[in-house]
Design a protein around this motif. Structure first.
Motif, short mmCIF file in Angstrom:
data_model
loop_
_atom_site.label_atom_id
_atom_site.label_comp_id
_atom_site.label_asym_id
_atom_site.label_seq_id
_atom_site.Cartn_x
_atom_site.Cartn_y
_atom_site.Cartn_z
N ARG A 283 -10.68 -33.24 38.06
CA ARG A 283 -9.30 -33.40 38.54
C ARG A 283 -9.19 -34.60 39.48
NH1 ARG A 283 -4.86 -30.14 38.61
NH2 ARG A 283 -3.31 -30.62 40.20
N MET A 284 -10.12 -34.72 40.42
CA MET A 284 -10.09 -35.85 41.34
C MET A 284 -10.31 -37.16 40.59
SD MET A 284 -9.67 -37.11 44.33
CE MET A 284 -9.74 -35.76 45.49
N ASN A 285 -11.23 -37.15 39.61
CA ASN A 285 -11.44 -38.35 38.80
C ASN A 285 -10.15 -38.78 38.11
OD1 ASN A 285 -14.15 -38.32 39.46
ND2 ASN A 285 -14.82 -37.46 37.51
N ALA A 286 -9.45 -37.79 37.54
CA ALA A 286 -8.22 -38.09 36.82
C ALA A 286 -7.15 -38.62 37.78
CB ALA A 286 -7.72 -36.84 36.10
N TYR A 287 -7.04 -38.02 38.96
CA TYR A 287 -6.02 -38.47 39.90
C TYR A 287 -6.28 -39.89 40.39
CZ TYR A 287 -2.68 -38.60 43.70
OH TYR A 287 -1.65 -38.95 44.52
N ASN A 288 -7.53 -40.18 40.75
CA ASN A 288 -7.85 -41.53 41.19
C ASN A 288 -7.60 -42.55 40.08
OD1 ASN A 288 -8.60 -40.67 43.72
ND2 ASN A 288 -10.79 -40.65 43.30
N THR A 289 -7.90 -42.17 38.83
CA THR A 289 -7.64 -43.07 37.71
C THR A 289 -6.15 -43.25 37.50
OG1 THR A 289 -9.73 -42.35 36.69
CG2 THR A 289 -8.15 -43.50 35.28
N TYR A 290 -5.39 -42.19 37.69
CA TYR A 290 -3.92 -42.27 37.59
C TYR A 290 -3.39 -43.30 38.59
CZ TYR A 290 0.96 -40.59 37.60
OH TYR A 290 2.32 -40.49 37.52
N LEU A 291 -3.85 -43.24 39.83
CA LEU A 291 -3.43 -44.21 40.84
C LEU A 291 -3.83 -45.63 40.45
CD1 LEU A 291 -4.33 -42.35 44.17
CD2 LEU A 291 -2.08 -42.53 43.09
N LEU A 292 -5.07 -45.77 39.95
CA LEU A 292 -5.55 -47.08 39.52
C LEU A 292 -4.68 -47.64 38.40
CD1 LEU A 292 -7.73 -49.34 39.52
CD2 LEU A 292 -9.00 -47.94 37.89
N MET A 293 -4.37 -46.81 37.41
CA MET A 293 -3.58 -47.28 36.28
C MET A 293 -2.15 -47.60 36.69
SD MET A 293 -5.98 -47.36 34.18
CE MET A 293 -5.06 -47.92 32.74
N GLU A 294 -1.61 -46.86 37.65
CA GLU A 294 -0.29 -47.22 38.21
C GLU A 294 -0.32 -48.62 38.78
OE1 GLU A 294 2.43 -43.57 39.83
OE2 GLU A 294 0.79 -44.25 41.12
N HIS A 295 -1.38 -48.91 39.54
CA HIS A 295 -1.49 -50.23 40.16
C HIS A 295 -1.69 -51.32 39.11
CE1 HIS A 295 -2.35 -53.24 43.15
NE2 HIS A 295 -3.52 -53.49 42.61
N GLU A 296 -2.55 -51.05 38.12
CA GLU A 296 -2.82 -52.06 37.09
C GLU A 296 -1.58 -52.37 36.26
OE1 GLU A 296 -6.15 -51.24 34.63
OE2 GLU A 296 -7.60 -51.25 36.29
N SER A 297 -0.68 -51.41 36.13
CA SER A 297 0.50 -51.60 35.29
C SER A 297 1.60 -52.40 35.98
CB SER A 297 1.08 -50.24 34.86
OG SER A 297 1.59 -49.53 35.97
#
Length: 331
Positions: free
Chosen positions: A316-330
């Motif tokens: 879950r934490m992995n997914a959330y951190n990746t979600y934040l990263l992908m928000e920034h990359e987009s």
């Protein structure tokens, strides 16, 4: 490459408050388990030979705790005519003392150098033991920012509670004697160690250590085996690229940061790589569509990975951190 490097500090700072909050919750959940009888049983540590004069010890596939002394990562050592080169220092001073005992069972030569693959707690809290023995410490210079940060200080304060008595008020953060900014060929006793920066990936300061004659690669936390990787504030895009680059080494054996040794480098990098790709694809779609994280996480099919050890603890934490990263990359 330059674009990725700029993003890593952003992701680290963006996620650190959530990460520390989760650590605080972990302390509360774990505090009632910190009973004296837990300290009586030590997790098994045994040096395993990879090839002649090259060894590693394997941590348990668990979250760090007082019960396991934070022995959740691997460390390696190489015996040379001039002394011993250690790769990573384990997650508590007690573990480092035990590693020194394991080394002494193999050789009476002094510990010459310690190379750190990165500065996560489970790889560095034993470092003071090797410093006190006079070993020279080598790490990547990108770790200096973290080492002097509030995140590192708070992480240690939390660990002194969560991992007591193995991490306590005497446990300290130890800087390197040599901070690398580029690749380095280290020669000790006629044995060649190729030290290669591969960050920002799992961390900004990732290094791998390759022994070309022995064809052994100490991959640090770029490679996890038999468990879900810990993504944390990783730059997962560059991590995926870095694993492709690792395949260029003429490697017979990989000692991962976590899990058993691998004699199938290509095959055993696949799971870590595929997991990171899947995280990015699933969370990337959600971020692009502005779907809330809770909804995205619930609707994602995790069946390929959910039977792996530590899935419930880390995914879950992995997914959330990746979600934040992908928000920034987009953006």
């Amino acid at each position: 490459m330059g674009e990725v490097i700029v993003k890593a500090p952003f992701v680290r700072s963006l996620c650190v408050s959530l990460w520390l909050a989760c650590l605080g919750l972990a302390i509360s959940a774990h505090a009632e388990n910190l009973l004296p009888q837990e300290t009586a049983t030590q997790p098994l540590m045994q040096a395993k030979e990879v090839v002649p004069n090259v060894y590693y010890v394997e941590g348990v596939s668990e979250m760090g705790s007082s019960a396991n002394q934070n022995f959740i990562s691997n460390a390696g050592f190489v015996v040379t005519p001039a002394g011993v080169v250690v790769i990573d220092a384990l997650g508590s001073p007690e573990l480092a003392h035990r590693l020194v005992v394991e080394i002494a069972k193999v050789t009476d030569k002094p510990i010459h150098t310690v190379v750190l693959t990165h500065y996560h707690a489970d790889h560095i809290y034993g470092l003071q033991v090797f410093q006190d023995l006079g070993a020279r410490i080598v790490a990547h210079g990108a770790a200096r920012e973290y080492l002097t940060s509030d995140a590192a200080r708070l992480r240690l304060e939390i660990s002194r509670q969560e991992l007591w008595p193995w991490v306590d008020e005497k446990t300290r953060l130890v800087p390197a004697d040599e901070w690398l900014t580029a690749s380095k060929m280290l020669m000790v006793g006629g044995v060649r160690f190729d030290i290669q920066p591969v960050g920002p990936s799992h961390t900004a300061e990732d290094l791998v250590v390759y022994l070309p004659k022995q064809k052994v690669l100490f991959a640090g936390d770029l490679v996890f085996r038999n468990r879900i990787p810990f993504v944390g504030q990783a730059d997962s895009r560059h991590w995926i690229e870095a694993m492709r680059n690792l395949l260029q080494f003429d490697t017979r054996w990989i000692v991962p940061g976590h899990g058993p040794i691998s004699n199938d480098p290509k095959g055993d990098m696949t799971l870590t790589r595929d997991y990171l790709i899947y995280l990015r694809e699933a969370m990337g779609r959600a971020a692009k569509d502005m779907e809330p994280f809770e909804s995205a996480y619930t609707s994602t099919d995790w069946s390929k990975f959910e039977k792996m050890p530590l899935f419930k603890s880390a995914n879950r934490m992995n997914a959330y951190n990746t979600y934040l990263l992908m928000e920034h990359e987009s953006k």
